[in-house]
Write a protein that holds these residues in place. Sequence first.
Motif, PDB file in Angstrom:
ATOM      1  N   HIS A 132       0.724  -1.026   0.030  1.00  0.00           N
ATOM      2  CA  HIS A 132      -0.158  -0.003   0.036  1.00  0.00           C
ATOM      3  C   HIS A 132       0.774   1.158   0.092  1.00  0.00           C
ATOM      4  CE1 HIS A 132      -2.331  -3.369   1.777  1.00  0.00           C
ATOM      5  NE2 HIS A 132      -3.381  -2.619   1.363  1.00  0.00           N
ATOM      6  N   MET A 133       0.614   2.117  -0.946  1.00  0.00           N
ATOM      7  CA  MET A 133       1.518   3.281  -1.075  1.00  0.00           C
ATOM      8  C   MET A 133       0.888   4.516  -0.987  1.00  0.00           C
ATOM      9  SD  MET A 133       4.304   3.764  -4.028  1.00  0.00           S
ATOM     10  CE  MET A 133       5.670   5.234  -4.044  1.00  0.00           C
ATOM     11  N   LEU A 134       1.315   5.603  -0.251  1.00  0.00           N
ATOM     12  CA  LEU A 134       0.881   6.876  -0.196  1.00  0.00           C
ATOM     13  C   LEU A 134       1.814   7.853   0.268  1.00  0.00           C
ATOM     14  CD1 LEU A 134      -1.487   7.235   2.984  1.00  0.00           C
ATOM     15  CD2 LEU A 134       0.433   5.749   2.912  1.00  0.00           C
ATOM     16  N   ASP A 135       1.636   8.851  -0.227  1.00  0.00           N
ATOM     17  CA  ASP A 135       0.599   9.623  -1.063  1.00  0.00           C
ATOM     18  C   ASP A 135       0.842   9.409  -2.713  1.00  0.00           C
ATOM     19  OD1 ASP A 135      -1.430  11.324  -1.941  1.00  0.00           O
ATOM     20  OD2 ASP A 135      -0.095  13.233  -1.399  1.00  0.00           O
ATOM     21  N   LEU A 136      -0.140   9.556  -3.253  1.00  0.00           N
ATOM     22  CA  LEU A 136       0.253   9.286  -4.703  1.00  0.00           C
ATOM     23  C   LEU A 136      -0.342  10.496  -5.740  1.00  0.00           C
ATOM     24  CD1 LEU A 136      -1.249   5.626  -5.112  1.00  0.00           C
ATOM     25  CD2 LEU A 136       1.212   6.369  -5.130  1.00  0.00           C
ATOM     26  N   LEU A 147       3.942  13.244   6.666  1.00  0.00           N
ATOM     27  CA  LEU A 147       4.291  11.900   6.406  1.00  0.00           C
ATOM     28  C   LEU A 147       3.961  10.822   7.574  1.00  0.00           C
ATOM     29  CD1 LEU A 147       7.780  12.342   4.933  1.00  0.00           C
ATOM     30  CD2 LEU A 147       5.720  11.985   3.638  1.00  0.00           C
ATOM     31  N   PHE A 148       4.230  11.239   8.911  1.00  0.00           N
ATOM     32  CA  PHE A 148       3.427  10.474  10.000  1.00  0.00           C
ATOM     33  C   PHE A 148       2.162  10.252   9.895  1.00  0.00           C
ATOM     34  CE2 PHE A 148       1.658  10.162  14.214  1.00  0.00           C
ATOM     35  CZ  PHE A 148       2.440   9.284  14.591  1.00  0.00           C
ATOM     36  N   GLN A 149       1.428  11.157   9.580  1.00  0.00           N
ATOM     37  CA  GLN A 149      -0.213  11.010   9.518  1.00  0.00           C
ATOM     38  C   GLN A 149      -0.346   9.936   8.008  1.00  0.00           C
ATOM     39  OE1 GLN A 149      -1.709  14.973   9.189  1.00  0.00           O
ATOM     40  NE2 GLN A 149      -1.049  15.586  10.929  1.00  0.00           N
ATOM     41  N   PHE A 150       0.441  10.159   7.198  1.00  0.00           N
ATOM     42  CA  PHE A 150       0.145   9.286   6.164  1.00  0.00           C
ATOM     43  C   PHE A 150       0.378   7.711   6.491  1.00  0.00           C
ATOM     44  CE2 PHE A 150       1.544  12.603   2.818  1.00  0.00           C
ATOM     45  CZ  PHE A 150       0.561  13.262   3.194  1.00  0.00           C
ATOM     46  N   ALA A 151       1.457   7.534   7.361  1.00  0.00           N
ATOM     47  CA  ALA A 151       1.612   6.257   7.758  1.00  0.00           C
ATOM     48  C   ALA A 151       0.610   5.515   8.835  1.00  0.00           C
ATOM     49  CB  ALA A 151       2.877   6.264   8.811  1.00  0.00           C
ATOM     50  N   ASP A 182      16.831  13.450   3.286  1.00  0.00           N
ATOM     51  CA  ASP A 182      16.678  14.987   3.777  1.00  0.00           C
ATOM     52  C   ASP A 182      16.252  14.910   4.942  1.00  0.00           C
ATOM     53  OD1 ASP A 182      13.889  14.818   3.399  1.00  0.00           O
ATOM     54  OD2 ASP A 182      13.909  15.699   1.554  1.00  0.00           O
ATOM     55  N   SER A 183      16.066  16.369   5.340  1.00  0.00           N
ATOM     56  CA  SER A 183      15.702  16.556   6.878  1.00  0.00           C
ATOM     57  C   SER A 183      14.309  16.215   7.065  1.00  0.00           C
ATOM     58  CB  SER A 183      15.814  18.177   7.167  1.00  0.00           C
ATOM     59  OG  SER A 183      15.071  18.836   6.410  1.00  0.00           O
ATOM     60  N   VAL A 184      13.591  16.082   5.890  1.00  0.00           N
ATOM     61  CA  VAL A 184      12.067  15.880   6.047  1.00  0.00           C
ATOM     62  C   VAL A 184      11.721  14.307   6.627  1.00  0.00           C
ATOM     63  CG1 VAL A 184       9.574  15.710   5.253  1.00  0.00           C
ATOM     64  CG2 VAL A 184      11.032  17.750   4.849  1.00  0.00           C
ATOM     65  N   VAL A 185      12.563  13.516   5.890  1.00  0.00           N
ATOM     66  CA  VAL A 185      12.294  11.976   5.940  1.00  0.00           C
ATOM     67  C   VAL A 185      13.032  11.719   7.290  1.00  0.00           C
ATOM     68  CG1 VAL A 185      11.940  11.668   3.773  1.00  0.00           C
ATOM     69  CG2 VAL A 185      14.118  11.470   4.573  1.00  0.00           C
ATOM     70  N   GLN A 186      14.057  12.513   7.590  1.00  0.00           N
ATOM     71  CA  GLN A 186      14.747  12.071   8.623  1.00  0.00           C
ATOM     72  C   GLN A 186      13.868  12.467  10.131  1.00  0.00           C
ATOM     73  OE1 GLN A 186      17.990  10.856   9.713  1.00  0.00           O
ATOM     74  NE2 GLN A 186      18.467  10.093   7.664  1.00  0.00           N
ATOM     75  N   ALA A 187      13.141  13.504   9.873  1.00  0.00           N
ATOM     76  CA  ALA A 187      12.234  13.848  10.998  1.00  0.00           C
ATOM     77  C   ALA A 187      11.154  12.857  11.000  1.00  0.00           C
ATOM     78  CB  ALA A 187      11.867  15.380  10.845  1.00  0.00           C
ATOM     79  N   ALA A 188      10.506  12.490   9.901  1.00  0.00           N
ATOM     80  CA  ALA A 188       9.470  11.648   9.975  1.00  0.00           C
ATOM     81  C   ALA A 188       9.974  10.377  10.515  1.00  0.00           C
ATOM     82  CB  ALA A 188       8.921  11.350   8.550  1.00  0.00           C
ATOM     83  N   ALA A 189      11.011   9.630  10.373  1.00  0.00           N
ATOM     84  CA  ALA A 189      11.735   8.313  10.763  1.00  0.00           C
ATOM     85  C   ALA A 189      11.716   8.608  12.341  1.00  0.00           C
ATOM     86  CB  ALA A 189      12.980   8.398  10.148  1.00  0.00           C
ATOM     87  N   ARG A 190      11.885   9.600  12.653  1.00  0.00           N
ATOM     88  CA  ARG A 190      12.030   9.825  14.414  1.00  0.00           C
ATOM     89  C   ARG A 190      10.605   9.662  14.932  1.00  0.00           C
ATOM     90  NH1 ARG A 190      16.279  13.442  12.976  1.00  0.00           N
ATOM     91  NH2 ARG A 190      15.018  15.509  12.990  1.00  0.00           N
ATOM     92  N   THR A 218       5.404   8.199   1.371  1.00  0.00           N
ATOM     93  CA  THR A 218       6.168   9.136   0.706  1.00  0.00           C
ATOM     94  C   THR A 218       5.282  10.510   0.417  1.00  0.00           C
ATOM     95  OG1 THR A 218       7.838   9.706  -1.452  1.00  0.00           O
ATOM     96  CG2 THR A 218       5.656   8.244  -1.627  1.00  0.00           C
ATOM     97  N   ASP A 219       6.093  11.507  -0.221  1.00  0.00           N
ATOM     98  CA  ASP A 219       5.149  12.790  -0.542  1.00  0.00           C
ATOM     99  C   ASP A 219       4.200  12.429  -1.851  1.00  0.00           C
ATOM    100  OD1 ASP A 219       6.979  14.173  -3.138  1.00  0.00           O
ATOM    101  OD2 ASP A 219       8.252  13.246  -1.454  1.00  0.00           O
TER     102      ASP A 219
END
Length: 329
Positions: A132-136, A147-151, A182-190, A218-219
């Motif tokens: 399942h993939m989002l956002d498309l 990204l957290f909310q998407f998860a 980048d900083s966005v995915v790094q912060a989302a990972a945390r 993903t975005d």
Amino acid sequence: MGGDHGPSVTVPAALAALQRDADLRITLVGLKDPVQALLNGAAATLLSRIQLREVSQVVTMDEKPQEALRKKKDSSMRVAIDLVKNGEADACVSAGNTGALMATARFVLKTIEGIDRPAIISRIRARHGHTHMLDLGANSECTAEHLFQFAVMGSVVAGDLHGIARPRIGILNIGEEETKGDSVVQAAARLLSASKLNYIGFVEGDDIFSGEVDVVVTDGFTGNVALKTMEGLANMLVGAVKTEYTRNPLRYLGAVASWPVLRSLRKEFDPRTYNGASMVGLNGVVIKSHGSADTISFANAIRVGLIEARKGAPTQIANLLKAQAAAVA
């Protein structure tokens, strides 16, 4: 009324969906004459579970979302979403203008508390089951919180709607190493690492098909490019196989001999069976069908709407968000 084919696809698809599910009722929202013409001659048992809601306007495929929202209040798209808002329908399914559908749905239905932006999610065939993939395509620029909310939303769709226990969630990145991105995915990972979700880390493009991850986050810019690349590759491969098998009589005989295998693969990977992307995060179920969908494709989009309505997807997402907030607190 939307999509490349309009009622010539949506009406037969609705009738096919009614044949498959005895508890389903459908309201067709559109211009009276073209819709009614396609209903003439349908079985009385099906017509008893279908109604036509006549409108005076149609949102075109190239219309700007804000223009459709302001000037097309009696369009088939707006009225269909209003039916969901008023509780007269449990889901809206459309093959129309994606931007206008998202803008209208967000304006009319609003987002679930705790969700900043709705996202588009769909299933993709993987080596073992589906990913399942989002956002498309709904959000070209995202924050880590988005990204957290998407998860969270992806976890509900994969878990409660498709029966995957503890869905494995990954963030799409240029590498699996923790230092990549980048900083966005790094912060989302945390954020995901600190949550109760089953976060497995960063994943790369080839992991989408591996079967080792259930939800890829993903975005919308990256997700849409990836999706269109997949569709283009699939079409190219189908064309290449046809060309090779018809190159000469000997190869054609080989195609005849392998036809059972080819037919099975064609059925398993038929993109029509995966049509129907959910606009998750809204206070209501809205399903976006591919604009070029045929009858089989659109009937499958109706099936997706049926599943989400029966499972109560918006309520499930709201409940999981509350649980995550309580866990953090």
